[in-house]
Design a protein around this motif. Structure first.
Motif, mmCIF file in Angstrom:
data_model
loop_
_atom_site.group_PDB
_atom_site.id
_atom_site.type_symbol
_atom_site.label_atom_id
_atom_site.label_comp_id
_atom_site.label_asym_id
_atom_site.label_seq_id
_atom_site.Cartn_x
_atom_site.Cartn_y
_atom_site.Cartn_z
ATOM 1 N N LEU A 130 17.082 -2.295 6.344
ATOM 2 C CA LEU A 130 15.801 -2.951 6.592
ATOM 3 C C LEU A 130 15.059 -3.303 5.308
ATOM 4 O O LEU A 130 13.984 -3.902 5.367
ATOM 5 C CB LEU A 130 14.910 -2.050 7.451
ATOM 6 C CG LEU A 130 15.435 -1.725 8.851
ATOM 7 C CD1 LEU A 130 14.494 -0.740 9.536
ATOM 8 C CD2 LEU A 130 15.565 -2.994 9.678
ATOM 9 N N LEU A 131 15.629 -2.933 4.171
ATOM 10 C CA LEU A 131 14.948 -3.189 2.906
ATOM 11 C C LEU A 131 14.696 -4.673 2.646
ATOM 12 O O LEU A 131 13.604 -5.034 2.181
ATOM 13 C CB LEU A 131 15.739 -2.564 1.760
ATOM 14 C CG LEU A 131 15.095 -2.614 0.378
ATOM 15 C CD1 LEU A 131 13.728 -1.947 0.398
ATOM 16 C CD2 LEU A 131 15.991 -1.959 -0.652
ATOM 17 N N TRP A 137 8.344 -8.838 4.016
ATOM 18 C CA TRP A 137 7.065 -8.648 4.698
ATOM 19 C C TRP A 137 5.984 -8.046 3.796
ATOM 20 O O TRP A 137 4.827 -8.446 3.852
ATOM 21 C CB TRP A 137 7.259 -7.732 5.906
ATOM 22 C CG TRP A 137 8.073 -8.356 7.007
ATOM 23 C CD1 TRP A 137 8.357 -9.678 7.168
ATOM 24 C CD2 TRP A 137 8.710 -7.672 8.094
ATOM 25 N NE1 TRP A 137 9.139 -9.870 8.283
ATOM 26 C CE2 TRP A 137 9.365 -8.653 8.884
ATOM 27 C CE3 TRP A 137 8.795 -6.335 8.481
ATOM 28 C CZ2 TRP A 137 10.088 -8.348 10.028
ATOM 29 C CZ3 TRP A 137 9.511 -6.025 9.621
ATOM 30 C CH2 TRP A 137 10.143 -7.015 10.394
ATOM 31 N N PHE A 138 6.392 -7.066 2.970
ATOM 32 C CA PHE A 138 5.400 -6.298 2.225
ATOM 33 C C PHE A 138 5.485 -6.477 0.711
ATOM 34 O O PHE A 138 4.622 -5.966 -0.006
ATOM 35 C CB PHE A 138 5.537 -4.806 2.556
ATOM 36 C CG PHE A 138 5.511 -4.506 4.017
ATOM 37 C CD1 PHE A 138 4.356 -4.691 4.755
ATOM 38 C CD2 PHE A 138 6.646 -4.059 4.680
ATOM 39 C CE1 PHE A 138 4.326 -4.421 6.115
ATOM 40 C CE2 PHE A 138 6.632 -3.781 6.032
ATOM 41 C CZ PHE A 138 5.464 -3.969 6.763
ATOM 42 N N GLY A 139 6.518 -7.158 0.233
ATOM 43 C CA GLY A 139 6.644 -7.362 -1.195
ATOM 44 C C GLY A 139 7.232 -6.155 -1.916
ATOM 45 O O GLY A 139 7.618 -5.153 -1.309
ATOM 46 N N LEU A 140 7.263 -6.265 -3.245
ATOM 47 C CA LEU A 140 7.859 -5.226 -4.078
ATOM 48 C C LEU A 140 6.811 -4.154 -4.359
ATOM 49 O O LEU A 140 5.845 -4.397 -5.074
ATOM 50 C CB LEU A 140 8.358 -5.838 -5.395
ATOM 51 C CG LEU A 140 9.101 -4.916 -6.347
ATOM 52 C CD1 LEU A 140 10.413 -4.458 -5.755
ATOM 53 C CD2 LEU A 140 9.342 -5.624 -7.682
ATOM 54 N N GLY A 141 6.983 -2.981 -3.793
ATOM 55 C CA GLY A 141 6.000 -1.930 -4.021
ATOM 56 C C GLY A 141 6.184 -0.759 -3.089
ATOM 57 O O GLY A 141 7.181 -0.649 -2.368
ATOM 58 N N VAL A 143 4.617 0.094 -0.338
ATOM 59 C CA VAL A 143 4.564 -0.126 1.101
ATOM 60 C C VAL A 143 5.964 -0.380 1.657
ATOM 61 O O VAL A 143 6.306 0.085 2.753
ATOM 62 C CB VAL A 143 3.619 -1.298 1.430
ATOM 63 C CG1 VAL A 143 3.603 -1.572 2.929
ATOM 64 C CG2 VAL A 143 2.203 -0.997 0.946
ATOM 65 N N SER A 144 6.791 -1.119 0.926
ATOM 66 C CA SER A 144 8.162 -1.374 1.377
ATOM 67 C C SER A 144 8.960 -0.074 1.457
ATOM 68 O O SER A 144 9.725 0.145 2.406
ATOM 69 C CB SER A 144 8.855 -2.363 0.434
ATOM 70 O OG SER A 144 8.224 -3.618 0.467
ATOM 71 N N LEU A 145 8.770 0.789 0.463
ATOM 72 C CA LEU A 145 9.453 2.089 0.497
ATOM 73 C C LEU A 145 8.996 2.916 1.691
ATOM 74 O O LEU A 145 9.807 3.551 2.373
ATOM 75 C CB LEU A 145 9.180 2.856 -0.800
ATOM 76 C CG LEU A 145 9.851 2.333 -2.072
ATOM 77 C CD1 LEU A 145 9.374 3.140 -3.270
ATOM 78 C CD2 LEU A 145 11.355 2.391 -1.962
ATOM 79 N N LEU A 146 7.701 2.918 1.946
ATOM 80 C CA LEU A 146 7.184 3.680 3.087
ATOM 81 C C LEU A 146 7.718 3.147 4.405
ATOM 82 O O LEU A 146 8.008 3.920 5.327
ATOM 83 C CB LEU A 146 5.651 3.646 3.085
ATOM 84 C CG LEU A 146 4.960 4.387 1.937
ATOM 85 C CD1 LEU A 146 3.457 4.184 2.005
ATOM 86 C CD2 LEU A 146 5.304 5.869 1.968
ATOM 87 N N PHE A 147 7.874 1.835 4.502
ATOM 88 C CA PHE A 147 8.395 1.243 5.730
ATOM 89 C C PHE A 147 9.803 1.738 6.033
ATOM 90 O O PHE A 147 10.099 2.163 7.162
ATOM 91 C CB PHE A 147 8.380 -0.281 5.611
ATOM 92 C CG PHE A 147 8.977 -1.000 6.779
ATOM 93 C CD1 PHE A 147 8.256 -1.157 7.959
ATOM 94 C CD2 PHE A 147 10.264 -1.511 6.731
ATOM 95 C CE1 PHE A 147 8.804 -1.819 9.049
ATOM 96 C CE2 PHE A 147 10.824 -2.168 7.806
ATOM 97 C CZ PHE A 147 10.094 -2.324 8.975
ATOM 98 N N VAL A 148 10.682 1.696 5.040
ATOM 99 C CA VAL A 148 12.065 2.135 5.287
ATOM 100 C C VAL A 148 12.130 3.646 5.470
ATOM 101 O O VAL A 148 12.955 4.154 6.242
ATOM 102 C CB VAL A 148 13.006 1.663 4.158
ATOM 103 C CG1 VAL A 148 13.086 0.153 4.124
ATOM 104 C CG2 VAL A 148 12.568 2.191 2.800
ATOM 105 N N LEU A 149 11.255 4.388 4.783
ATOM 106 C CA LEU A 149 11.237 5.844 4.954
ATOM 107 C C LEU A 149 10.823 6.227 6.364
ATOM 108 O O LEU A 149 11.442 7.096 6.993
ATOM 109 C CB LEU A 149 10.280 6.479 3.945
ATOM 110 C CG LEU A 149 10.784 6.705 2.528
ATOM 111 C CD1 LEU A 149 9.679 7.292 1.667
ATOM 112 C CD2 LEU A 149 11.988 7.603 2.523
#
Length: 280
Positions: A130-131, A137-141, A143-149
């Motif tokens: 899903l990365l 959706w959220f860009g490089l940062g 928030v993207s890490l939190l989404f996949v976590l």
């Protein structure tokens, strides 16, 4: 009278006490794990010396030296702290979301069926897959890490919690109904204590998934809040052909995992389900 302790030490029972002490030591979990780590370290050192190619396989002593140097001067501990900060945020959020969903599913058949269907769809899907969507959706940062976590933790924990809630004995449920417990109070005072072994198992599985997903995500872009995490540290070391630093980063990932397992989850089990006699 002063010679009695010396004479007692020379009695045949002294070797027996040593054997008993060694037997108790061999049963200790920390000692067994220490023996395993020592054996692996020796095997690693022997294999590296036989390979004789530090770029492909540095020795254990070289990796340990790189670990010490990276911890002191190259920001390894800072990278580990950055990864753990993101991990804790995503893990806690995922546990809270999953607990809320499962609490509703435990009281509603349609929500339960919906949860099982969605979990069957998304749980086998590697969270790292899903990365690309997260980046879009959220860009490089962060928030993207939190989404996949969150996606990595929610589904395995939700399934484990739902199974634990469904396995609660009917007598426990009747006790809650007799006391007039409903809604959140019923979940908090009846379902969660009765299903605690399943919940802890789900938390342990979710932690493993989250830790692996975070390191894999950081290997792709790795920067959160202007700080590189452990995955990014490993990626940079690999690009610069510092294989000893790669192993130092991997060792840090493993040590953090062992520490969380030994301190957090086993401590939680000892304080709850083992004390209650629910596990041996």
């Amino acid at each position: 009278m002063t010679d009695i302790p010396v004479l007692d030490a020379l009695q045949p029972s002294s070797p027996r006490r040593w054997r008993d002490a060694l037997r108790r030591l061999s049963r200790a979990l920390w000692f067994r794990r220490l023996v395993v780590l020592v054996v692996l370290a020796v095997a690693w050192e022997v294999a590296a010396r036989w390979q004789d190619n530090p770029i492909l396989l540095p020795s254990f002593l070289e990796a340990f030296s790189a670990f010490r140097e990276a911890s002191l001067n190259e920001g390894l501990l800072t990278a580990a702290a950055a990864s753990l900060a993101v991990l804790i945020k995503g893990y806690v959020a995922a546990i809270a979301i999953a607990t809320l969903i499962v609490s509703i599913a435990a009281a509603n058949g349609f929500v339960r069926d919906a949860l099982q269907t969605v979990a069957a769809m998304l749980n086998p899907l590697p969270a790292i897959a899903l990365l690309p969507l997260a980046l879009l959706w959220f860009g490089l940062g962060e928030v993207s890490l939190l989404f996949v976590l969150i996606n990595a933790v929610v589904w395995p924990f939700a399934l484990a919690a739902l199974q634990g809630f469904e396995s609660v004995p009917e007598t426990h449920r009747l006790v809650g109904r007799n006391y007039g417990l409903k809604g959140p109070a019923y979940v908090r005072q009846i379902l969660i204590p009765s299903a605690l072994p399943a919940l802890i198992s789900g938390m342990r599985v979710g932690w493993a998934f989250a830790w692996r997903t975070l390191i894999a995500a950081e290997l792709v872009f790795g920067v959160s809040s202007s700080s590189g995490g452990l995955g990014w540290f490993i990626f940079r070391a690999r690009n610069e052909l510092y294989t000893d630093r790669v192993f130092a980063g991997l060792a840090t990932v493993i040590l953090i995992g062992l520490l969380v397992e030994a301190v957090a989850f086993r401590g939680l089990e000892s304080a709850t389900v083992r004390r209650w006699g629910m596990l041996r």
